[in-house]
Design a protein around this motif. Structure first.
Motif, PDB file in Angstrom:
ATOM      1  N   THR A 195      60.761  52.812 -38.588  1.00  0.00           N
ATOM      2  CA  THR A 195      62.001  51.962 -38.853  1.00  0.00           C
ATOM      3  C   THR A 195      62.377  51.215 -37.902  1.00  0.00           C
ATOM      4  O   THR A 195      62.941  51.544 -36.612  1.00  0.00           O
ATOM      5  CB  THR A 195      63.270  53.041 -39.104  1.00  0.00           C
ATOM      6  N   ILE A 196      62.507  49.892 -38.368  1.00  0.00           N
ATOM      7  CA  ILE A 196      62.927  48.836 -37.378  1.00  0.00           C
ATOM      8  C   ILE A 196      64.405  48.586 -37.156  1.00  0.00           C
ATOM      9  O   ILE A 196      65.099  48.426 -38.029  1.00  0.00           O
ATOM     10  CB  ILE A 196      62.348  47.425 -37.538  1.00  0.00           C
ATOM     11  N   THR A 197      64.886  48.686 -35.759  1.00  0.00           N
ATOM     12  CA  THR A 197      66.275  48.623 -35.711  1.00  0.00           C
ATOM     13  C   THR A 197      66.596  47.434 -34.831  1.00  0.00           C
ATOM     14  O   THR A 197      67.807  46.843 -34.960  1.00  0.00           O
ATOM     15  CB  THR A 197      66.913  49.747 -34.965  1.00  0.00           C
ATOM     16  N   ALA A 198      65.604  46.769 -33.936  1.00  0.00           N
ATOM     17  CA  ALA A 198      65.798  45.645 -33.145  1.00  0.00           C
ATOM     18  C   ALA A 198      64.414  45.213 -32.752  1.00  0.00           C
ATOM     19  O   ALA A 198      63.479  45.817 -32.880  1.00  0.00           O
ATOM     20  CB  ALA A 198      66.498  45.985 -31.862  1.00  0.00           C
ATOM     21  N   VAL A 199      64.638  43.777 -32.571  1.00  0.00           N
ATOM     22  CA  VAL A 199      63.304  43.322 -32.078  1.00  0.00           C
ATOM     23  C   VAL A 199      63.467  42.252 -31.282  1.00  0.00           C
ATOM     24  O   VAL A 199      64.591  41.441 -31.103  1.00  0.00           O
ATOM     25  CB  VAL A 199      62.587  42.282 -33.129  1.00  0.00           C
ATOM     26  N   GLU A 200      62.864  42.167 -29.998  1.00  0.00           N
ATOM     27  CA  GLU A 200      62.952  41.183 -28.844  1.00  0.00           C
ATOM     28  C   GLU A 200      61.592  40.494 -28.414  1.00  0.00           C
ATOM     29  O   GLU A 200      60.631  41.382 -28.614  1.00  0.00           O
ATOM     30  CB  GLU A 200      63.833  41.668 -27.474  1.00  0.00           C
ATOM     31  N   SER A 201      61.733  39.179 -28.031  1.00  0.00           N
ATOM     32  CA  SER A 201      60.357  38.621 -27.409  1.00  0.00           C
ATOM     33  C   SER A 201      60.134  39.260 -26.340  1.00  0.00           C
ATOM     34  O   SER A 201      60.943  39.529 -25.679  1.00  0.00           O
ATOM     35  CB  SER A 201      61.069  37.297 -27.249  1.00  0.00           C
ATOM     36  N   VAL A 253      56.015  40.711 -29.031  1.00  0.00           N
ATOM     37  CA  VAL A 253      57.621  41.269 -29.604  1.00  0.00           C
ATOM     38  C   VAL A 253      57.368  42.842 -28.983  1.00  0.00           C
ATOM     39  O   VAL A 253      56.326  43.454 -29.113  1.00  0.00           O
ATOM     40  CB  VAL A 253      57.816  41.344 -30.971  1.00  0.00           C
ATOM     41  N   LYS A 254      58.575  43.369 -28.746  1.00  0.00           N
ATOM     42  CA  LYS A 254      58.745  44.563 -28.427  1.00  0.00           C
ATOM     43  C   LYS A 254      59.952  44.985 -29.665  1.00  0.00           C
ATOM     44  O   LYS A 254      60.961  44.547 -29.661  1.00  0.00           O
ATOM     45  CB  LYS A 254      59.651  44.906 -27.163  1.00  0.00           C
ATOM     46  N   ILE A 255      59.463  46.132 -30.355  1.00  0.00           N
ATOM     47  CA  ILE A 255      60.325  46.611 -31.589  1.00  0.00           C
ATOM     48  C   ILE A 255      60.844  47.795 -31.201  1.00  0.00           C
ATOM     49  O   ILE A 255      60.273  48.754 -30.919  1.00  0.00           O
ATOM     50  CB  ILE A 255      59.292  46.811 -32.798  1.00  0.00           C
ATOM     51  N   LEU A 258      68.855  42.016 -38.859  1.00  0.00           N
ATOM     52  CA  LEU A 258      68.946  42.996 -37.986  1.00  0.00           C
ATOM     53  C   LEU A 258      70.219  42.790 -37.207  1.00  0.00           C
ATOM     54  O   LEU A 258      70.870  43.918 -36.718  1.00  0.00           O
ATOM     55  CB  LEU A 258      67.552  42.695 -36.910  1.00  0.00           C
ATOM     56  N   ALA A 259      70.828  41.596 -36.850  1.00  0.00           N
ATOM     57  CA  ALA A 259      71.830  41.489 -36.043  1.00  0.00           C
ATOM     58  C   ALA A 259      73.114  41.871 -36.995  1.00  0.00           C
ATOM     59  O   ALA A 259      74.107  42.492 -36.478  1.00  0.00           O
ATOM     60  CB  ALA A 259      72.107  39.820 -35.835  1.00  0.00           C
ATOM     61  N   LYS A 260      72.820  41.724 -38.168  1.00  0.00           N
ATOM     62  CA  LYS A 260      73.783  42.421 -39.075  1.00  0.00           C
ATOM     63  C   LYS A 260      73.878  43.980 -39.341  1.00  0.00           C
ATOM     64  O   LYS A 260      74.727  44.408 -40.158  1.00  0.00           O
ATOM     65  CB  LYS A 260      74.074  41.660 -40.658  1.00  0.00           C
ATOM     66  N   GLY A 261      72.881  44.484 -38.652  1.00  0.00           N
ATOM     67  CA  GLY A 261      72.680  45.996 -38.699  1.00  0.00           C
ATOM     68  C   GLY A 261      71.782  46.390 -39.731  1.00  0.00           C
ATOM     69  O   GLY A 261      71.664  47.674 -40.027  1.00  0.00           O
ATOM     70  N   GLU A 262      71.060  45.733 -40.458  1.00  0.00           N
ATOM     71  CA  GLU A 262      69.925  46.095 -41.560  1.00  0.00           C
ATOM     72  C   GLU A 262      68.794  46.813 -40.729  1.00  0.00           C
ATOM     73  O   GLU A 262      68.759  46.491 -39.380  1.00  0.00           O
ATOM     74  CB  GLU A 262      69.369  44.970 -42.209  1.00  0.00           C
ATOM     75  N   THR A 263      67.943  47.729 -41.413  1.00  0.00           N
ATOM     76  CA  THR A 263      67.145  48.335 -40.744  1.00  0.00           C
ATOM     77  C   THR A 263      65.842  48.157 -41.675  1.00  0.00           C
ATOM     78  O   THR A 263      66.394  48.103 -42.890  1.00  0.00           O
ATOM     79  CB  THR A 263      67.241  49.892 -40.192  1.00  0.00           C
TER      80      THR A 263
END
Length: 115
Positions: free
Chosen positions: A26-32, A45-47, A84-89
Motif C-alpha cells: 500500500t503506497i502512502t507517500a512518495v518522494e523523489s 523514488v522512495k515509496i 497522496l497529499a489528500k490522504g489517498e492510498t
C-alpha cells in the motif's frame, strides 16, 4: 571481517522494489530520491508503504526504492502526488513479468492495481 559500510556506503532506510517480487503493498507517500553514481544521476523514488519489510540485516523498514523509469514517471505525476497529499492510498503490486510496450518497443516493469 571488514565493515563494508565503512567504504562510504549508506545504511539505507529502504529496500529495492525488485526484492518484493509480486507482493502487494500500500503506497502512502512518495518522494523523489535520485540515485547518484559519481557525476551521473538517475531519477528515482522512495515509496513509503503501510507494510513493513525486513532487510537482509534484519532491520525493519517501510520504504521501497526504485529507479524504474515507468514507475518513477507514474509516481511523480502531479495528479498522483495530489491524490497522496489528500490522504489517498493505493494497493499495488509489481508483476514479475515485463509489460509489453504498445508501440512495439522494449518491455518494462510497472505497478498495477492489486484491487
Amino acid at each position: 571481517m571488514g565493515d563494508f559500510n565503512s567504504f562510504n556506503q549508506k545504511a539505507g532506510d529502504s529496500i529495492n522494489l525488485s526484492e518484493l517480487g509480486d507482493k502487494v503493498f500500500t503506497i502512502t507517500a512518495v518522494e523523489s530520491s535520485p540515485y547518484i553514481n559519481g557525476e551521473e544521476q538517475t531519477d528515482g523514488v522512495k515509496i513509503t508503504t503501510k507494510e513493513s519489510w525486513e532487510k537482509a540485516d534484519g532491520q525493519k523498514v517501510n520504504k521501497v526504492h526504485t529507479t524504474r523509469k515507468a514507475i518513477v514517471s507514474m509516481l511523480l505525476n502531479d495528479d498522483f502526488q495530489s491524490a497522496l497529499a489528500k490522504g489517498e492510498t493505493f494497493r499495488v503490486k509489481c508483476p514479475a513479468e515485463k509489460i509489453k510496450s504498445k508501440s512495439g518497443g522494449m518491455g518494462y516493469y510497472t505497478l498495477v492495481s492489486a484491487e
